[in-house]
Each structure stands twice: as C-alpha cells, then as structure tokens.
Design a protein around this motif. Structure first.
Motif, PDB file in Angstrom:
ATOM      1  N   SER A  33      10.180   1.538  -5.715  1.00 57.33           N
ATOM      2  CA  SER A  33      10.874   2.746  -5.303  1.00 57.33           C
ATOM      3  C   SER A  33      12.248   2.410  -4.733  1.00 57.33           C
ATOM      4  O   SER A  33      12.359   1.695  -3.731  1.00 57.33           O
ATOM      5  CB  SER A  33      10.049   3.485  -4.245  1.00 57.33           C
ATOM      6  N   SER A  34      13.278   2.940  -5.348  1.00 59.91           N
ATOM      7  CA  SER A  34      14.640   2.710  -4.863  1.00 59.91           C
ATOM      8  C   SER A  34      14.856   3.363  -3.507  1.00 59.91           C
ATOM      9  O   SER A  34      15.505   2.793  -2.626  1.00 59.91           O
ATOM     10  CB  SER A  34      15.657   3.267  -5.853  1.00 59.91           C
ATOM     11  N   HIS A  35      14.301   4.568  -3.349  1.00 60.63           N
ATOM     12  CA  HIS A  35      14.457   5.270  -2.078  1.00 60.63           C
ATOM     13  C   HIS A  35      13.803   4.489  -0.944  1.00 60.63           C
ATOM     14  O   HIS A  35      14.392   4.286   0.119  1.00 60.63           O
ATOM     15  CB  HIS A  35      13.839   6.673  -2.159  1.00 60.63           C
ATOM     16  N   THR A  36      12.571   4.054  -1.177  1.00 61.13           N
ATOM     17  CA  THR A  36      11.845   3.349  -0.133  1.00 61.13           C
ATOM     18  C   THR A  36      12.498   2.012   0.187  1.00 61.13           C
ATOM     19  O   THR A  36      12.648   1.654   1.361  1.00 61.13           O
ATOM     20  CB  THR A  36      10.378   3.145  -0.551  1.00 61.13           C
ATOM     21  N   SER A  37      12.897   1.275  -0.815  1.00 56.43           N
ATOM     22  CA  SER A  37      13.533  -0.021  -0.551  1.00 56.43           C
ATOM     23  C   SER A  37      14.846   0.152   0.208  1.00 56.43           C
ATOM     24  O   SER A  37      15.176  -0.654   1.078  1.00 56.43           O
ATOM     25  CB  SER A  37      13.750  -0.791  -1.842  1.00 56.43           C
ATOM     26  N   THR A  38      15.562   1.226  -0.085  1.00 52.75           N
ATOM     27  CA  THR A  38      16.822   1.477   0.603  1.00 52.75           C
ATOM     28  C   THR A  38      16.609   1.775   2.080  1.00 52.75           C
ATOM     29  O   THR A  38      17.257   1.182   2.942  1.00 52.75           O
ATOM     30  CB  THR A  38      17.588   2.631  -0.068  1.00 52.75           C
ATOM     31  N   VAL A  98      13.931   1.201   3.976  1.00 54.82           N
ATOM     32  CA  VAL A  98      13.295   0.093   4.694  1.00 54.82           C
ATOM     33  C   VAL A  98      14.323  -0.996   4.999  1.00 54.82           C
ATOM     34  O   VAL A  98      14.368  -1.524   6.114  1.00 54.82           O
ATOM     35  CB  VAL A  98      12.090  -0.467   3.898  1.00 54.82           C
ATOM     36  N   SER A  99      15.168  -1.332   4.037  1.00 51.22           N
ATOM     37  CA  SER A  99      16.203  -2.336   4.304  1.00 51.22           C
ATOM     38  C   SER A  99      17.206  -1.823   5.330  1.00 51.22           C
ATOM     39  O   SER A  99      17.708  -2.596   6.153  1.00 51.22           O
ATOM     40  CB  SER A  99      16.914  -2.735   3.021  1.00 51.22           C
ATOM     41  N   GLU A 130      20.517   3.579  16.511  1.00 53.74           N
ATOM     42  CA  GLU A 130      20.610   3.407  15.062  1.00 53.74           C
ATOM     43  C   GLU A 130      19.275   2.981  14.467  1.00 53.74           C
ATOM     44  O   GLU A 130      18.856   3.478  13.422  1.00 53.74           O
ATOM     45  CB  GLU A 130      21.677   2.361  14.702  1.00 53.74           C
ATOM     46  N   PHE A 131      18.604   2.055  15.131  1.00 54.53           N
ATOM     47  CA  PHE A 131      17.307   1.602  14.651  1.00 54.53           C
ATOM     48  C   PHE A 131      16.290   2.735  14.698  1.00 54.53           C
ATOM     49  O   PHE A 131      15.530   2.937  13.745  1.00 54.53           O
ATOM     50  CB  PHE A 131      16.817   0.404  15.478  1.00 54.53           C
ATOM     51  N   ALA A 132      16.277   3.494  15.783  1.00 53.90           N
ATOM     52  CA  ALA A 132      15.329   4.608  15.909  1.00 53.90           C
ATOM     53  C   ALA A 132      15.536   5.639  14.804  1.00 53.90           C
ATOM     54  O   ALA A 132      14.576   6.085  14.171  1.00 53.90           O
ATOM     55  CB  ALA A 132      15.478   5.264  17.284  1.00 53.90           C
ATOM     56  N   ILE A 133      16.773   5.988  14.552  1.00 55.69           N
ATOM     57  CA  ILE A 133      17.076   6.968  13.502  1.00 55.69           C
ATOM     58  C   ILE A 133      16.654   6.439  12.135  1.00 55.69           C
ATOM     59  O   ILE A 133      16.035   7.152  11.339  1.00 55.69           O
ATOM     60  CB  ILE A 133      18.580   7.327  13.512  1.00 55.69           C
ATOM     61  N   SER A 134      16.955   5.181  11.854  1.00 51.58           N
ATOM     62  CA  SER A 134      16.624   4.636  10.538  1.00 51.58           C
ATOM     63  C   SER A 134      15.118   4.476  10.345  1.00 51.58           C
ATOM     64  O   SER A 134      14.617   4.655   9.237  1.00 51.58           O
ATOM     65  CB  SER A 134      17.351   3.314  10.300  1.00 51.58           C
ATOM     66  N   VAL A 135      14.375   4.182  11.402  1.00 51.09           N
ATOM     67  CA  VAL A 135      12.918   4.083  11.288  1.00 51.09           C
ATOM     68  C   VAL A 135      12.311   5.458  11.017  1.00 51.09           C
ATOM     69  O   VAL A 135      11.432   5.596  10.154  1.00 51.09           O
ATOM     70  CB  VAL A 135      12.300   3.435  12.548  1.00 51.09           C
ATOM     71  N   ILE A 136      12.777   6.474  11.727  1.00 53.35           N
ATOM     72  CA  ILE A 136      12.265   7.833  11.487  1.00 53.35           C
ATOM     73  C   ILE A 136      12.597   8.272  10.064  1.00 53.35           C
ATOM     74  O   ILE A 136      11.754   8.846   9.364  1.00 53.35           O
ATOM     75  CB  ILE A 136      12.852   8.826  12.525  1.00 53.35           C
ATOM     76  N   LEU A 137      13.810   7.992   9.609  1.00 51.82           N
ATOM     77  CA  LEU A 137      14.189   8.316   8.236  1.00 51.82           C
ATOM     78  C   LEU A 137      13.292   7.587   7.244  1.00 51.82           C
ATOM     79  O   LEU A 137      12.830   8.185   6.260  1.00 51.82           O
ATOM     80  CB  LEU A 137      15.652   7.947   7.996  1.00 51.82           C
ATOM     81  N   ALA A 138      13.023   6.313   7.493  1.00 49.01           N
ATOM     82  CA  ALA A 138      12.159   5.543   6.594  1.00 49.01           C
ATOM     83  C   ALA A 138      10.753   6.123   6.553  1.00 49.01           C
ATOM     84  O   ALA A 138      10.148   6.234   5.477  1.00 49.01           O
ATOM     85  CB  ALA A 138      12.123   4.078   7.025  1.00 49.01           C
ATOM     86  N   ILE A 139      10.223   6.500   7.694  1.00 52.90           N
ATOM     87  CA  ILE A 139       8.876   7.091   7.738  1.00 52.90           C
ATOM     88  C   ILE A 139       8.828   8.375   6.922  1.00 52.90           C
ATOM     89  O   ILE A 139       7.891   8.596   6.144  1.00 52.90           O
ATOM     90  CB  ILE A 139       8.441   7.332   9.197  1.00 52.90           C
ATOM     91  N   ILE A 140       9.832   9.215   7.075  1.00 58.90           N
ATOM     92  CA  ILE A 140       9.864  10.482   6.338  1.00 58.90           C
ATOM     93  C   ILE A 140       9.953  10.235   4.836  1.00 58.90           C
ATOM     94  O   ILE A 140       9.217  10.836   4.045  1.00 58.90           O
ATOM     95  CB  ILE A 140      11.038  11.358   6.822  1.00 58.90           C
ATOM     96  N   VAL A 141      10.835   9.333   4.421  1.00 63.97           N
ATOM     97  CA  VAL A 141      11.023   9.061   2.988  1.00 63.97           C
ATOM     98  C   VAL A 141       9.759   8.452   2.391  1.00 63.97           C
ATOM     99  O   VAL A 141       9.318   8.844   1.305  1.00 63.97           O
ATOM    100  CB  VAL A 141      12.247   8.143   2.761  1.00 63.97           C
ATOM    101  N   ILE A 142       9.154   7.494   3.091  1.00 64.97           N
ATOM    102  CA  ILE A 142       7.942   6.855   2.575  1.00 64.97           C
ATOM    103  C   ILE A 142       6.792   7.850   2.508  1.00 64.97           C
ATOM    104  O   ILE A 142       6.057   7.907   1.518  1.00 64.97           O
ATOM    105  CB  ILE A 142       7.568   5.631   3.433  1.00 64.97           C
ATOM    106  N   HIS A 143       6.646   8.675   3.532  1.00 62.72           N
ATOM    107  CA  HIS A 143       5.584   9.696   3.532  1.00 62.72           C
ATOM    108  C   HIS A 143       5.766  10.659   2.368  1.00 62.72           C
ATOM    109  O   HIS A 143       4.804  11.018   1.671  1.00 62.72           O
ATOM    110  CB  HIS A 143       5.577  10.442   4.863  1.00 62.72           C
ATOM    111  N   ASP A 144       6.994  11.084   2.151  1.00 60.43           N
ATOM    112  CA  ASP A 144       7.275  12.003   1.056  1.00 60.43           C
ATOM    113  C   ASP A 144       7.022  11.339  -0.300  1.00 60.43           C
ATOM    114  O   ASP A 144       6.453  11.949  -1.205  1.00 60.43           O
ATOM    115  CB  ASP A 144       8.720  12.486   1.143  1.00 60.43           C
ATOM    116  N   ALA A 145       7.436  10.081  -0.440  1.00 59.41           N
ATOM    117  CA  ALA A 145       7.240   9.372  -1.708  1.00 59.41           C
ATOM    118  C   ALA A 145       5.758   9.201  -2.017  1.00 59.41           C
ATOM    119  O   ALA A 145       5.330   9.369  -3.161  1.00 59.41           O
ATOM    120  CB  ALA A 145       7.927   8.009  -1.658  1.00 59.41           C
TER     121      ALA A 145
END
Length: 100
Positions: A51-56, A58-59, A74-89
């Motif tokens: 998954s391009s979205h998930t790899s993006t 997470v990195s 920044e880390f908190a925002i990116s972790v929440i974004l990653a959780i949302i994207v992975i859950h949706d995927a």
C-alpha cells in the motif's frame, strides 16, 4: 526558489516521498512477475500491495519521530494520521474482499 530548497531539505518529507515511490515501484515489479506485463500506472495508482498510502504515512510517522522526537506535536499528528489511513485501508480491503 529559496522555498524549493527548503522543501528539499525537509528529510521527513523526502522520506515519505521515497516510501511512496518505493511502494509504487514494487507494485510494478510484482505485477510484472505475476501478470507478465509492465504497467507503470501502478506507481501512481491506488490499490494493491504494498500500500502506497500506508507506507507513506508510516514512514512519515517514523521520520517525524526520529527527527523531531516522539514527544513532539509533529510525531503525534503523524501517528494519528497513520492510524486513520491504516484503519481505512484495512476496512476498504475487507469490504472489497466481501464483494469479490
């Protein structure tokens, strides 16, 4: 022009872009091995594994934690974004599997 150099100095953004591109290239290689044809649209297209979205995202989270620290905003925002994207995927893949 100075803004362009500032973007190119952003290691977190560069890391996320490399992860997205790598996932896309891997999709092309996997499609070539499985389907015996080359489809460069897989680099920019959605769907498939990896998954391009998930790899993006997470990195993005890992790089922001590395460069800004795990206690940073920044880390908190990116972790929440990653959780949302992975859950949706995961949800989209499950629903697609049910319909198939």
């Amino acid at each position: 022009m100075n803004n362009l150099y500032s973007i190119l100095d952003n290691y977190v953004l560069i890391t996320a872009g490399i992860a997205w591109f790598t996932a896309g290239v891997l999709k092309v290689i996997i499609d070539f091995v499985v389907m015996k044809k080359v489809s460069f649209l897989r680099v920019v297209g959605s769907g498939g594994m990896p998954s391009s979205h998930t790899s993006t995202v997470v990195s993005l989270a890992i790089a922001s934690g590395y460069f800004s620290g795990i206690s940073s905003t920044e880390f908190a925002i990116s972790v929440i974004l990653a959780i949302i994207v992975i859950h949706d995927a995961v949800g989209v893949r499950q629903e697609t599997g049910k319909q198939a």
